[in-house]
Each structure stands twice: as C-alpha cells, then as structure tokens.
Design an enzyme around this catalytic site. Structure first.
Site, mmCIF file in Angstrom:
data_model
loop_
_atom_site.group_PDB
_atom_site.id
_atom_site.type_symbol
_atom_site.label_atom_id
_atom_site.label_comp_id
_atom_site.label_asym_id
_atom_site.label_seq_id
_atom_site.Cartn_x
_atom_site.Cartn_y
_atom_site.Cartn_z
ATOM 1 N N SER A 208 0.856 -1.192 0.000
ATOM 2 C CA SER A 208 0.000 0.000 0.000
ATOM 3 C C SER A 208 0.888 1.237 0.000
ATOM 4 C CB SER A 208 -0.950 -0.026 1.213
ATOM 5 O OG SER A 208 -1.876 1.034 1.155
ATOM 6 N N HIS A 234 -2.585 -1.155 -3.341
ATOM 7 C CA HIS A 234 -3.732 -0.268 -3.156
ATOM 8 C C HIS A 234 -3.571 0.958 -4.050
ATOM 9 C CE1 HIS A 234 -4.291 -2.004 1.167
ATOM 10 N NE2 HIS A 234 -4.843 -2.780 0.236
ATOM 11 N N ASP A 330 -4.590 -4.564 6.160
ATOM 12 C CA ASP A 330 -5.038 -5.422 5.069
ATOM 13 C C ASP A 330 -3.977 -6.482 4.759
ATOM 14 O OD1 ASP A 330 -6.589 -6.417 3.020
ATOM 15 O OD2 ASP A 330 -5.902 -4.943 1.547
#
Length: 385
Positions: A208, A234, A330
């Site tokens: 991310s 992401h 995540d």
C-alpha cells in the site's frame, strides 16, 4: 494524513497550510493545474482526501479534475459559495464523491475568528474523513456560513474543544455513519485447503503506502524464468493499467494489469486492477486469476486479504506470501491462513518500510515466517522457490 488542496485562486490552500502548521501528522499537498501532475500526486503521494474550491470546479481545469475523480475512491471536501446550493460545475458527474461541504465565507473571516470558531470543527471533520476512505458510507455534511449578527459571540477556543462540544455548538446536517470493516467472507468464504496438488511456486504480494517504489526494488531481481507473481497494490482504478505498463517497460519480465482468466506462467507479473478484487484459483494443472466486484474488504478494493485467502485455499504450500510497506492491516489475517496451510510468508521490516502498518499487523498475529529489509526480500523469495 495527507490532504490534497485544489484551489485555482490559492486562498483555500493558504488557509489550510496555516491551519495545520502545528499538526505534524498532516501534510498539505499541491498538484498545480496540470493533469499529469495531478495523476502523479495520486500515484506517488496517496492523499487521504481531496479539497476542491467551487471556482476551480467551474474553471477549464474542472474537466481534467472530473476525469481523475471518476477513477478514485477518496472522499472530497467541497468549498462552496452556498453550502445548501453548491455549484459543482464540471464535477457534476462525480458529485457523489463530495462528503463535506463548507461555506466559503468561513475562509474570509479574520484568522483569529476562523481559528477560534470554525477551525476546530473543520479539522475534526477532515480528520474523520481522512481516517476512513469509505466514500460510499458517508452521509453528506454541511458546515454553514458564520453568523455575523451583532449578538454572536466567539466563546470556544481550539485548545479546549472536543467531539461532543463541537457537535453541540454547530448545526451539521447529519452524523457520519461509518461502514463496517468488511471481512473477506463477503467476497470469498474460507473453505480450507482446496488444492492439494504439488506444483511450482507462485508468489502473492500485498502493498500500500510506499508500495509503488517498493515494488520497483522488489521486482528488479526477477527474470523470465522466475515464478509467476500476483500483486495487490492499493491504487485507484484507472491508474493500475498505466502503473503496470510503466513497470513492464522497466524490467525484463512481463508485467500487466490483471484480466479475468489470465493464466499464470513463469516470468509473468500480474497487477490487480484497481476497480476489482483479485483471486487466484487452480484447475486442470494451471493457476489463473479471476476479477470479482463487490464491497470493500479491510477498507480496500482490491484487498490483499482477498488475494491471500485465495492463495491459502488454492495454492497452500505452493505459495509464497509477501507483505510490503503499507498503512492499516489489510493482508494480515489471510496471510496467517496462508501460513497455516503451508505457505512461506515474508514481511518487510520496519526500517525500510515507508509505513510499518500492514507488515507489523501480520507480524503481531504470528502470520510471518521471515522479516527482511526490502532489498533482501526478492533474493530470499527466489531461494525458496
């Protein structure tokens, strides 16, 4: 928190730069009025929310801005002449992204009056939005124009405000309702180890914040005969295709944005499409990927947890899981599922992570076999393949 301010006259940006000057956890970003610069800010800086002035929305730059907003999933704050009747100009098609509307008169107050009466409220709302990028879960809120009547008094000061005093002191139309942090079950239910065949290795990667540069370092060690790699970074839909294309031009391996049904093979790197969840499956001797629509999982789409769960189920000990720099958690829970099903798992260390969130959460729950600096991860993966 990173706030991107797009203001053609510069007034709003100046106000926010001054307003947050003492907040070390807030960075005000600027993209100018160039479409390429704007896209680069989203790809490289990962703003948490966007602030747009009504004059900007009605300018020639509004069309370019609208095209970008249609491909991101961040909340937008709109500065309007009239908070009850905002003129969205070129942003009419993407106005559903607007989750907070502030009357522009607030920014024309003297600095002292603005700071004492309105800044605390606005800062609170911005931080709430920045923490939760779930644009579909917000009710639109409006901060009204100041009361200029002779009887109005400034009684509150920023340093003694809290959530309850702010909410009692100002008229705001609705209360923010945050959507639940969806479990991967909403996309793919865990069914244990489905594929027990022994195959060649596949590598699944989640990243991310800071991931775009981390992936460049990670990928440079791989060759045409290296195991296939599937990556969830992401990133908003609309940007992942160009990101994959840029990577493909840099490295001696095939890198592409995921398409439904892509079959994995040595030397192939698949980047998840920013608009869909990505899973890996196994059938008839081949691994392949599927794109799935649906709600955010772990506050993201694509979600690392979704990819990792599919790898746990369909690859088991044939998989190597890698979790790189990133904010939030995540990937942690489903990396543990991978490990329990025999996969080897690696996390980037704190020293080389831009944000040590996702790796830390995976480490905390015992999902990680090996913690390594970024520069050593790829070689370690290849030795384990």
């Amino acid at each position: 928190m990173k706030i991107l301010v797009i203001d053609i006259q510069g007034l709003i940006k100046q106000v926010f730069v001054r307003a947050f000057s003492k907040d070390n956890d807030v960075e005000i970003l600027n993209a100018g009025f160039n479409s390429l610069n704007l896209i680069n800010v989203f790809l490289q800086k990962f703003p948490d929310l966007v602030i747009i002035d009504e004059n900007t929305a009605r300018s020639n730059f509004g069309n370019s801005l609208n095209n970008v907003l249609n491909n991101i999933s961040l909340p937008v704050v709109f500065i309007a002449q009239n908070e009850m009747l905002p003129n969205f100009g070129c942003l009419e098609q993407s106005k559903e992204k607007v989750k907070l509307i502030i009357n522009k008169l607030n920014f024309k107050l003297t600095v002292d009056l603005f700071r004492s009466k309105y800044l605390a409220l606005i800062k609170l709302e911005l931080k709430n939005l920045g923490k939760n990028k779930l644009i579909s879960s917000f009710e639109v809120k409006r901060i009204q124009a100041p009361d200029f009547s002779s009887n109005s008094k400034v009684e509150l000061r920023e340093n003694n405000l809290n959530d309850s005093s702010i909410r009692k002191s100002y008229r705001v139309s609705d209360v923010i309702n945050f959507a639940p942090k969806n479990d991967p079950d909403v996309i793919i239910k865990y069914q244990g180890l489905i594929n027990k065949h022994k195959t060649g290795k596949i590598i699944v990667v989640g990243s991310s914040t800071g991931g775009t540069e981390a992936l460049r370092i990670f990928l440079r060690s791989f060759k045409k005969d290296s195991p296939p790699i599937i990556i969830v970074q992401h990133m908003p839909g609309g940007f992942t295709k160009s990101f994959a294309k840029n990577l493909n031009n840099e490295f001696n391996i095939d890198i592409k944005e995921a398409e439904d049904g892509d079959i994995l093979r040595p030397g192939l790197v698949i980047i998840a499409n920013g608009s869909y969840h990505l899973i890996v499956k196994y059938s008839s001797g081949n691994y392949f990927v599927n794109l799935l629509d649906g709600p955010l999982v772990s506050r993201h789409k694509p979600s690392v947890n979704v990819l990792f769960r599919s790898a746990a189920m369909y690859a088991g000990s044939n998989a190597i899981g890698v979790i790189l720099t990133g904010m939030g958690d995540d990937g942690a829970v489903c990396m543990l599922e991978m490990k329990k099903n025999g996969a080897y798992t690696i996390a980037q260390d704190q020293e080389t992570s831009v944000v040590f969130g996702m790796p830390m959460e995976a480490i905390k729950i015992g999902a990680v076999d090996k913690i390594l600096p970024l520069s050593e991860i790829a070689d370690h993966v290849l030795r384990r393949s």
